[in-house]
Write a protein that holds these residues in place. Structure first.
Motif, PDB file in Angstrom:
ATOM      1  N   THR A   1       0.700  -1.480   0.120  1.00  0.00           N
ATOM      2  CA  THR A   1      -0.121  -0.077  -0.023  1.00  0.00           C
ATOM      3  C   THR A   1       0.747   1.139  -0.123  1.00  0.00           C
ATOM      4  OG1 THR A   1      -1.430  -1.062   1.233  1.00  0.00           O
ATOM      5  CG2 THR A   1      -2.023   1.163   0.989  1.00  0.00           C
ATOM      6  N   SER A   2       1.961   1.145   0.680  1.00  0.00           N
ATOM      7  CA  SER A   2       2.976   2.336   0.722  1.00  0.00           C
ATOM      8  C   SER A   2       3.602   2.614  -0.727  1.00  0.00           C
ATOM      9  CB  SER A   2       4.091   2.190   1.790  1.00  0.00           C
ATOM     10  OG  SER A   2       3.557   1.974   2.930  1.00  0.00           O
ATOM     11  N   LEU A   3       3.811   1.571  -1.422  1.00  0.00           N
ATOM     12  CA  LEU A   3       4.238   1.449  -2.858  1.00  0.00           C
ATOM     13  C   LEU A   3       3.163   2.162  -3.641  1.00  0.00           C
ATOM     14  CD1 LEU A   3       6.183  -1.687  -3.126  1.00  0.00           C
ATOM     15  CD2 LEU A   3       7.131   0.621  -3.204  1.00  0.00           C
ATOM     16  N   GLY A   4       1.988   1.888  -3.498  1.00  0.00           N
ATOM     17  CA  GLY A   4       0.743   2.601  -4.076  1.00  0.00           C
ATOM     18  C   GLY A   4       0.780   4.065  -4.016  1.00  0.00           C
ATOM     19  N   VAL A   5       1.159   4.475  -2.763  1.00  0.00           N
ATOM     20  CA  VAL A   5       1.071   5.981  -2.517  1.00  0.00           C
ATOM     21  C   VAL A   5       2.304   6.555  -3.329  1.00  0.00           C
ATOM     22  CG1 VAL A   5       1.233   7.927  -0.760  1.00  0.00           C
ATOM     23  CG2 VAL A   5       0.203   5.639  -0.271  1.00  0.00           C
ATOM     24  N   ILE A   6       3.463   6.053  -3.415  1.00  0.00           N
ATOM     25  CA  ILE A   6       4.725   6.597  -4.066  1.00  0.00           C
ATOM     26  C   ILE A   6       4.379   6.296  -5.627  1.00  0.00           C
ATOM     27  CG2 ILE A   6       7.228   6.139  -4.596  1.00  0.00           C
ATOM     28  CD1 ILE A   6       6.467   7.054  -1.894  1.00  0.00           C
ATOM     29  N   GLY A   7       3.674   5.455  -6.034  1.00  0.00           N
ATOM     30  CA  GLY A   7       3.268   5.089  -7.321  1.00  0.00           C
ATOM     31  C   GLY A   7       2.474   6.023  -7.973  1.00  0.00           C
ATOM     32  N   ALA A   8       1.461   6.448  -7.145  1.00  0.00           N
ATOM     33  CA  ALA A   8       0.568   7.633  -7.494  1.00  0.00           C
ATOM     34  C   ALA A   8       1.282   8.888  -7.761  1.00  0.00           C
ATOM     35  CB  ALA A   8      -0.455   7.966  -6.530  1.00  0.00           C
ATOM     36  N   LEU A   9       2.680   9.159  -7.126  1.00  0.00           N
ATOM     37  CA  LEU A   9       3.161  10.489  -7.302  1.00  0.00           C
ATOM     38  C   LEU A   9       3.863  10.253  -8.733  1.00  0.00           C
ATOM     39  CD1 LEU A   9       4.739  10.961  -3.697  1.00  0.00           C
ATOM     40  CD2 LEU A   9       2.904  12.323  -4.957  1.00  0.00           C
ATOM     41  N   VAL A  10       4.386   9.077  -8.795  1.00  0.00           N
ATOM     42  CA  VAL A  10       5.269   9.049 -10.279  1.00  0.00           C
ATOM     43  C   VAL A  10       4.477   8.701 -11.383  1.00  0.00           C
ATOM     44  CG1 VAL A  10       7.254   8.362  -8.790  1.00  0.00           C
ATOM     45  CG2 VAL A  10       6.018   6.431  -9.814  1.00  0.00           C
ATOM     46  N   LYS A  11       3.313   8.559 -11.328  1.00  0.00           N
ATOM     47  CA  LYS A  11       2.333   8.294 -12.590  1.00  0.00           C
ATOM     48  C   LYS A  11       2.596   9.356 -13.381  1.00  0.00           C
ATOM     49  CE  LYS A  11      -0.740   4.677 -11.218  1.00  0.00           C
ATOM     50  NZ  LYS A  11      -2.141   4.170 -10.929  1.00  0.00           N
ATOM     51  N   VAL A  12       2.659  10.537 -13.056  1.00  0.00           N
ATOM     52  CA  VAL A  12       2.576  11.949 -13.769  1.00  0.00           C
ATOM     53  C   VAL A  12       4.183  12.229 -14.102  1.00  0.00           C
ATOM     54  CG1 VAL A  12       1.862  14.337 -13.800  1.00  0.00           C
ATOM     55  CG2 VAL A  12       0.474  12.803 -12.944  1.00  0.00           C
ATOM     56  N   ASP A  13       4.499  12.604 -14.981  1.00  0.00           N
ATOM     57  CA  ASP A  13       5.652  12.831 -15.487  1.00  0.00           C
ATOM     58  C   ASP A  13       6.177  14.219 -15.023  1.00  0.00           C
ATOM     59  OD1 ASP A  13       8.326  12.738 -16.524  1.00  0.00           O
ATOM     60  OD2 ASP A  13       7.687  12.999 -18.654  1.00  0.00           O
ATOM     61  N   ASP A  14       6.484  14.196 -13.787  1.00  0.00           N
ATOM     62  CA  ASP A  14       6.965  15.554 -13.139  1.00  0.00           C
ATOM     63  C   ASP A  14       8.355  15.543 -12.597  1.00  0.00           C
ATOM     64  OD1 ASP A  14       7.166  17.816 -11.183  1.00  0.00           O
ATOM     65  OD2 ASP A  14       4.877  17.941 -11.399  1.00  0.00           O
ATOM     66  N   THR A  15       9.124  16.481 -12.871  1.00  0.00           N
ATOM     67  CA  THR A  15      10.763  16.533 -12.700  1.00  0.00           C
ATOM     68  C   THR A  15      10.735  16.908 -11.161  1.00  0.00           C
ATOM     69  OG1 THR A  15      10.676  18.636 -13.434  1.00  0.00           O
ATOM     70  CG2 THR A  15      11.260  16.830 -14.939  1.00  0.00           C
ATOM     71  N   GLU A  16       9.770  17.705 -10.592  1.00  0.00           N
ATOM     72  CA  GLU A  16       9.974  18.136  -9.259  1.00  0.00           C
ATOM     73  C   GLU A  16       9.552  16.597  -8.325  1.00  0.00           C
ATOM     74  OE1 GLU A  16       8.325  21.367  -6.189  1.00  0.00           O
ATOM     75  OE2 GLU A  16       7.679  21.422  -8.261  1.00  0.00           O
ATOM     76  N   VAL A  17       8.698  15.977  -8.807  1.00  0.00           N
ATOM     77  CA  VAL A  17       8.168  14.650  -8.015  1.00  0.00           C
ATOM     78  C   VAL A  17       9.529  13.735  -8.032  1.00  0.00           C
ATOM     79  CG1 VAL A  17       7.026  12.492  -7.819  1.00  0.00           C
ATOM     80  CG2 VAL A  17       5.755  14.663  -8.311  1.00  0.00           C
ATOM     81  N   ILE A  18      10.127  13.430  -9.348  1.00  0.00           N
ATOM     82  CA  ILE A  18      11.320  12.651  -9.471  1.00  0.00           C
ATOM     83  C   ILE A  18      12.563  13.115  -8.754  1.00  0.00           C
ATOM     84  CG2 ILE A  18      12.729  11.475 -11.168  1.00  0.00           C
ATOM     85  CD1 ILE A  18       9.873  10.624 -11.225  1.00  0.00           C
ATOM     86  N   SER A  19      12.836  14.353  -8.875  1.00  0.00           N
ATOM     87  CA  SER A  19      13.688  15.142  -7.935  1.00  0.00           C
ATOM     88  C   SER A  19      13.705  14.864  -6.399  1.00  0.00           C
ATOM     89  CB  SER A  19      14.060  16.564  -8.234  1.00  0.00           C
ATOM     90  OG  SER A  19      14.490  16.655  -9.606  1.00  0.00           O
ATOM     91  N   PHE A  20      12.702  15.124  -6.131  1.00  0.00           N
ATOM     92  CA  PHE A  20      12.118  14.895  -4.388  1.00  0.00           C
ATOM     93  C   PHE A  20      12.550  13.399  -4.210  1.00  0.00           C
ATOM     94  CE2 PHE A  20       9.495  13.315  -1.011  1.00  0.00           C
ATOM     95  CZ  PHE A  20       9.730  14.172  -0.091  1.00  0.00           C
ATOM     96  N   LEU A  21      12.132  12.467  -4.970  1.00  0.00           N
ATOM     97  CA  LEU A  21      12.187  11.130  -4.559  1.00  0.00           C
ATOM     98  C   LEU A  21      13.666  10.517  -4.869  1.00  0.00           C
ATOM     99  CD1 LEU A  21       8.890   9.417  -6.187  1.00  0.00           C
ATOM    100  CD2 LEU A  21       9.551  10.065  -3.804  1.00  0.00           C
ATOM    101  N   LEU A  22      14.417  10.814  -5.652  1.00  0.00           N
ATOM    102  CA  LEU A  22      15.682  10.687  -5.920  1.00  0.00           C
ATOM    103  C   LEU A  22      16.794  11.324  -4.674  1.00  0.00           C
ATOM    104  CD1 LEU A  22      16.202  10.931  -9.696  1.00  0.00           C
ATOM    105  CD2 LEU A  22      16.041   8.822  -8.215  1.00  0.00           C
ATOM    106  N   SER A  23      16.402  12.277  -4.161  1.00  0.00           N
ATOM    107  CA  SER A  23      17.119  13.159  -3.272  1.00  0.00           C
ATOM    108  C   SER A  23      16.893  12.416  -1.762  1.00  0.00           C
ATOM    109  CB  SER A  23      16.668  14.802  -3.013  1.00  0.00           C
ATOM    110  OG  SER A  23      15.229  14.561  -2.443  1.00  0.00           O
TER     111      SER A  23
END
Length: 201
Positions: free
Chosen positions: A157-179
């Motif tokens: 379920t936690s992965l589902g939350v993260i997956g909901a964030l990355v479904k949209v191609d948003d560089t800010e989201v990706i940068s946050f997760l990678l950081s």
């Protein structure tokens, strides 16, 4: 908290979302059924602030979250609601290590996570969710090592939350997760989880 419990049930929380008052269900051409659904959602969201009613409200909202239009903005903008969901998450940290998570505890927090996934996936609340650094609250769940079913559901379920964030191609989201430590945590989940959680990554 006592003030929240004594609040009137017919909140005017529908105003920011452009819906008419429930006292006039058909005004502005909005069908009565749609208005009743929103009123039901408002009632359940209000119940989240009452510890005695929260478990039932979590279950109902998580099951019906796709039926309620604009549930995510309602959750985000309702006083104390996100704090209540985070409280559900934080309160089970002590049973993560040593692993003592029960199925009942797992189901309850997974219902809270399902509502956070709703917030994470909505375009009006996604960046607010991210800027509040709420994904960090989920990382301890991804770091668990128990292979029992309650922990597996928690990771999934936690992965589902993260997956909901990355479904949209948003560089800010990706940068946050990678950081943050999301990559090693996902690798840990692939190592420890079942086939279901591995294929969710």
């Amino acid at each position: 908290m006592k003030q929240m419990m004594n609040m009137p049930q017919n909140l005017s929380m529908n105003a920011p979302f452009g819906l008419p008052s429930t006292s006039n269900p058909t005004s502005a051409g909005v069908p009565a059924t749609k208005d009743r659904k929103m009123a039901s959602a408002e009632h359940l969201v209000l119940d989240l602030s009452n510890p005695d009613l929260r478990e039932s409200a979590l279950l109902e909202l998580s099951k019906k979250r796709e039926l309620f239009q604009d549930l995510a903005p309602l959750l985000w903008n309702s006083f104390g609601t996100i704090a209540a969901l985070l409280q559900e998450i934080v309160c089970i940290y002590p049973v993560l290590s040593p692993p003592n998570l029960t199925p009942v505890q797992s189901n309850r927090v997974c219902n809270a996570l399902a509502l956070l996934q709703c917030v994470a996936s909505h375009p009006d609340t996604r960046m607010l969710f991210l800027n509040a650094h709420i994904p960090l609250y989920l990382y301890p769940f991804l770091n668990t090592t128990s292979k029992s079913r309650p922990f597996e559901y928690l990771r999934l379920t936690s992965l589902g939350v993260i997956g909901a964030l990355v479904k949209v191609d948003d560089t800010e989201v990706i940068s946050f997760l990678l950081s943050t430590e999301i990559i090693p945590l996902c690798l840990r989940t692939m190592e420890m989880g079942s086939e279901l959680s591995k294929t969710s990554l």
